[in-house]
Design a protein around this motif. Structure first.
Motif, PDB file in Angstrom:
ATOM      1  N   GLU A   1       3.689  -1.938  51.732  1.00  0.00           N
ATOM      2  CA  GLU A   1       3.007  -0.637  51.755  1.00  0.00           C
ATOM      3  C   GLU A   1       3.959   0.480  52.198  1.00  0.00           C
ATOM      4  O   GLU A   1       3.953   1.583  51.644  1.00  0.00           O
ATOM      5  CB  GLU A   1       1.787  -0.691  52.683  1.00  0.00           C
ATOM      6  N   ASP A   2       4.785   0.191  53.212  1.00  0.00           N
ATOM      7  CA  ASP A   2       5.727   1.200  53.699  1.00  0.00           C
ATOM      8  C   ASP A   2       6.764   1.552  52.640  1.00  0.00           C
ATOM      9  O   ASP A   2       7.149   2.727  52.474  1.00  0.00           O
ATOM     10  CB  ASP A   2       6.425   0.710  54.972  1.00  0.00           C
ATOM     11  N   GLU A   3       7.246   0.520  51.928  1.00  0.00           N
ATOM     12  CA  GLU A   3       8.252   0.766  50.899  1.00  0.00           C
ATOM     13  C   GLU A   3       7.658   1.559  49.738  1.00  0.00           C
ATOM     14  O   GLU A   3       8.331   2.416  49.153  1.00  0.00           O
ATOM     15  CB  GLU A   3       8.821  -0.570  50.397  1.00  0.00           C
ATOM     16  N   LEU A   4       6.412   1.265  49.401  1.00  0.00           N
ATOM     17  CA  LEU A   4       5.742   2.024  48.344  1.00  0.00           C
ATOM     18  C   LEU A   4       5.665   3.509  48.722  1.00  0.00           C
ATOM     19  O   LEU A   4       5.983   4.388  47.912  1.00  0.00           O
ATOM     20  CB  LEU A   4       4.328   1.477  48.107  1.00  0.00           C
ATOM     21  N   GLU A   5       5.265   3.772  49.961  1.00  0.00           N
ATOM     22  CA  GLU A   5       5.144   5.155  50.417  1.00  0.00           C
ATOM     23  C   GLU A   5       6.513   5.837  50.480  1.00  0.00           C
ATOM     24  O   GLU A   5       6.663   7.000  50.076  1.00  0.00           O
ATOM     25  CB  GLU A   5       4.479   5.184  51.793  1.00  0.00           C
ATOM     26  N   ARG A   6       7.527   5.107  50.945  1.00  0.00           N
ATOM     27  CA  ARG A   6       8.865   5.682  51.070  1.00  0.00           C
ATOM     28  C   ARG A   6       9.423   6.080  49.709  1.00  0.00           C
ATOM     29  O   ARG A   6      10.119   7.103  49.579  1.00  0.00           O
ATOM     30  CB  ARG A   6       9.800   4.681  51.747  1.00  0.00           C
ATOM     31  N   GLU A   7       9.121   5.272  48.683  1.00  0.00           N
ATOM     32  CA  GLU A   7       9.645   5.540  47.346  1.00  0.00           C
ATOM     33  C   GLU A   7       8.723   6.437  46.513  1.00  0.00           C
ATOM     34  O   GLU A   7       9.014   6.725  45.347  1.00  0.00           O
ATOM     35  CB  GLU A   7       9.886   4.216  46.617  1.00  0.00           C
ATOM     36  N   GLY A   8       7.598   6.849  47.112  1.00  0.00           N
ATOM     37  CA  GLY A   8       6.730   7.795  46.413  1.00  0.00           C
ATOM     38  C   GLY A   8       5.746   7.183  45.451  1.00  0.00           C
ATOM     39  O   GLY A   8       5.175   7.873  44.591  1.00  0.00           O
ATOM     40  N   TRP A   9       5.509   5.878  45.585  1.00  0.00           N
ATOM     41  CA  TRP A   9       4.551   5.203  44.719  1.00  0.00           C
ATOM     42  C   TRP A   9       3.178   5.167  45.385  1.00  0.00           C
ATOM     43  O   TRP A   9       3.044   5.374  46.580  1.00  0.00           O
ATOM     44  CB  TRP A   9       4.983   3.762  44.428  1.00  0.00           C
ATOM     45  N   THR A  10       2.152   4.840  44.575  1.00  0.00           N
ATOM     46  CA  THR A  10       0.810   4.628  45.110  1.00  0.00           C
ATOM     47  C   THR A  10       0.271   3.320  44.563  1.00  0.00           C
ATOM     48  O   THR A  10       0.597   2.912  43.446  1.00  0.00           O
ATOM     49  CB  THR A  10      -0.148   5.772  44.732  1.00  0.00           C
ATOM     50  N   LEU A  11      -0.576   2.654  45.364  1.00  0.00           N
ATOM     51  CA  LEU A  11      -1.234   1.427  44.911  1.00  0.00           C
ATOM     52  C   LEU A  11      -2.644   1.708  44.432  1.00  0.00           C
ATOM     53  O   LEU A  11      -3.478   0.814  44.392  1.00  0.00           O
ATOM     54  CB  LEU A  11      -1.274   0.392  46.042  1.00  0.00           C
ATOM     55  N   ALA A  12      -2.912   2.967  44.080  1.00  0.00           N
ATOM     56  CA  ALA A  12      -4.216   3.278  43.483  1.00  0.00           C
ATOM     57  C   ALA A  12      -4.377   2.435  42.227  1.00  0.00           C
ATOM     58  O   ALA A  12      -3.381   2.038  41.604  1.00  0.00           O
ATOM     59  CB  ALA A  12      -4.285   4.766  43.137  1.00  0.00           C
ATOM     60  N   PRO A  13      -5.614   2.132  41.821  1.00  0.00           N
ATOM     61  CA  PRO A  13      -5.815   1.241  40.673  1.00  0.00           C
ATOM     62  C   PRO A  13      -5.044   1.698  39.454  1.00  0.00           C
ATOM     63  O   PRO A  13      -5.035   2.884  39.120  1.00  0.00           O
ATOM     64  CB  PRO A  13      -7.334   1.318  40.435  1.00  0.00           C
ATOM     65  N   LEU A  14      -4.365   0.773  38.832  1.00  0.00           N
ATOM     66  CA  LEU A  14      -3.633   1.084  37.606  1.00  0.00           C
ATOM     67  C   LEU A  14      -4.597   1.366  36.467  1.00  0.00           C
ATOM     68  O   LEU A  14      -5.745   0.922  36.490  1.00  0.00           O
ATOM     69  CB  LEU A  14      -2.744  -0.097  37.222  1.00  0.00           C
ATOM     70  N   PRO A  15      -4.172   2.119  35.446  1.00  0.00           N
ATOM     71  CA  PRO A  15      -5.006   2.279  34.266  1.00  0.00           C
ATOM     72  C   PRO A  15      -5.339   0.918  33.676  1.00  0.00           C
ATOM     73  O   PRO A  15      -4.584  -0.038  33.839  1.00  0.00           O
ATOM     74  CB  PRO A  15      -4.104   3.084  33.306  1.00  0.00           C
ATOM     75  N   PRO A  16      -6.484   0.801  32.990  1.00  0.00           N
ATOM     76  CA  PRO A  16      -6.854  -0.483  32.404  1.00  0.00           C
ATOM     77  C   PRO A  16      -5.759  -1.005  31.482  1.00  0.00           C
ATOM     78  O   PRO A  16      -4.989  -0.235  30.906  1.00  0.00           O
ATOM     79  CB  PRO A  16      -8.128  -0.159  31.608  1.00  0.00           C
ATOM     80  N   ALA A  17      -5.693  -2.325  31.353  1.00  0.00           N
ATOM     81  CA  ALA A  17      -4.774  -2.916  30.396  1.00  0.00           C
ATOM     82  C   ALA A  17      -5.054  -2.328  29.018  1.00  0.00           C
ATOM     83  O   ALA A  17      -6.166  -1.890  28.719  1.00  0.00           O
ATOM     84  CB  ALA A  17      -4.949  -4.436  30.373  1.00  0.00           C
ATOM     85  N   ALA A  18      -4.031  -2.337  28.161  1.00  0.00           N
ATOM     86  CA  ALA A  18      -4.182  -1.716  26.850  1.00  0.00           C
ATOM     87  C   ALA A  18      -5.364  -2.302  26.084  1.00  0.00           C
ATOM     88  O   ALA A  18      -6.149  -1.568  25.481  1.00  0.00           O
ATOM     89  CB  ALA A  18      -2.891  -1.899  26.057  1.00  0.00           C
ATOM     90  N   ALA A  19      -5.487  -3.623  26.091  1.00  0.00           N
ATOM     91  CA  ALA A  19      -6.595  -4.252  25.375  1.00  0.00           C
ATOM     92  C   ALA A  19      -7.931  -3.846  25.971  1.00  0.00           C
ATOM     93  O   ALA A  19      -8.909  -3.641  25.255  1.00  0.00           O
ATOM     94  CB  ALA A  19      -6.439  -5.769  25.407  1.00  0.00           C
ATOM     95  N   ASP A  20      -7.983  -3.713  27.299  1.00  0.00           N
ATOM     96  CA  ASP A  20      -9.207  -3.279  27.971  1.00  0.00           C
ATOM     97  C   ASP A  20      -9.570  -1.867  27.533  1.00  0.00           C
ATOM     98  O   ASP A  20     -10.714  -1.565  27.176  1.00  0.00           O
ATOM     99  CB  ASP A  20      -9.001  -3.349  29.488  1.00  0.00           C
ATOM    100  N   ALA A  21      -8.575  -0.975  27.532  1.00  0.00           N
ATOM    101  CA  ALA A  21      -8.818   0.419  27.174  1.00  0.00           C
ATOM    102  C   ALA A  21      -9.268   0.565  25.727  1.00  0.00           C
ATOM    103  O   ALA A  21     -10.031   1.474  25.399  1.00  0.00           O
ATOM    104  CB  ALA A  21      -7.549   1.235  27.409  1.00  0.00           C
TER     105      ALA A  21
END
Length: 270
Positions: A52-72
């Motif tokens: 979690e700390d590394e994600l924040e340090r690098e500017g990423w978020t763990l918010a839900p990813l967009p649906p898989a292509a087949a799902d979308a």
């Protein structure tokens, strides 16, 4: 039992989903795996680091990813009766592959069948009748009428004898039928997971409907209940399959991979 389908619309949806990832700085699955490996290596060396700390340090978020292509690309559709879940899965697959809705309504699909006792072999020929290339993986290249377990199942009791000859004839015709590919093959949860890693794949699977959402350690009572669902992708953050269930058409369900193993039929089925 597995049926695989793919198509251009799924690839377009994949590109759109990746564009959304870039806009929101949500970390991709491959980047998240790389980051987790890096954190694990650092922790083995004694560093006090956390994902979690590394994600924040690098500017990423763990918010839900967009649906898989087949799902979308795949709309959720409901079955209309207690026997046509397989047809609803075929309908969802056809719609995701740009077949016009009026041409693949449940009424149109029923009209192409000779029986309302639907086996997976029927779904293969149904997809082929629309020019869809798919592959059917099964552990038994017949209706398996001699299987003592199946013959003793209440789920099959009313139709097995009448259907056996018809379904066996479908298997026999497969080698010479254009667009119909049937292969004797057992596919485990790990192999299924790896196959769905490719975002332009769909899989229609036959499961024990009682077990799909059952809590671990609390198996439901009763006999096997065959039910078809459509797998449309993976959720890496929870080690789960993304499932379009025609009996729960108001959403895309997330089913843990270990739960899918419990829901797999324990003996050869259609």
């Amino acid at each position: 039992r597995w049926l695989w389908c793919s198509g251009a619309r799924l690839l377009r949806a994949k590109a759109e989903a990746m564009a959304e990832v870039r806009r929101t700085r949500q970390i991709t699955k491959s980047e998240l795996r790389t980051l987790k490996k890096r954190v694990a290596q650092l922790r083995k060396k004694g560093f006090d680091v956390w994902t979690e700390d590394e994600l924040e340090r690098e500017g990423w978020t763990l918010a839900p990813l967009p649906p898989a292509a087949a799902d979308a690309a795949t709309p959720s559709m409901a079955q209309a009766a207690d026997w046509d879940c397989g047809l609803a899965c075929v309908q969802m697959a056809l719609l995701s592959l740009d077949v016009p809705p009026p041409a693949c309504s449940l009424k149109q699909l029923r009209a192409r069948l000779s029986s309302d006792s639907v086996w997976t072999a029927d779904l293969v020929y149904l997809l082929a009748s629309y020019g869809i290339q798919c592959e059917y993986l099964t552990s038994e290249l017949s209706a398996g009428a001699s299987s003592a377990e199946k013959a003793g199942s209440a789920f099959y009791a009313s139709s097995l004898e009448a259907d056996a000859a018809r379904v066996d004839a479908l298997f026999a015709r497969a080698a010479s039928e254009e667009g119909v590919s049937i292969r004797c093959c057992k596919l485990g949860a790990n192999e299924l997971w790896n196959a769905l890693r490719d975002d332009d794949q769909l899989a229609i699977v036959l499961v024990d409907g009682r077990m799909l959402y059952a809590r671990a350690g609390r198996p439901p009572d009763g006999d096997f209940e065959g039910h078809y669902v459509l797998l449309v992708g993976l959720d890496d953050t929870t080690d789960s399959f993304r499932v379009k269930d025609p009996a729960r058409s108001d959403r895309t369900d997330v089913v843990a991979a270990k739960a899918s193993r419990r829901a797999a039929p324990r003996h050869p089925l259609d």
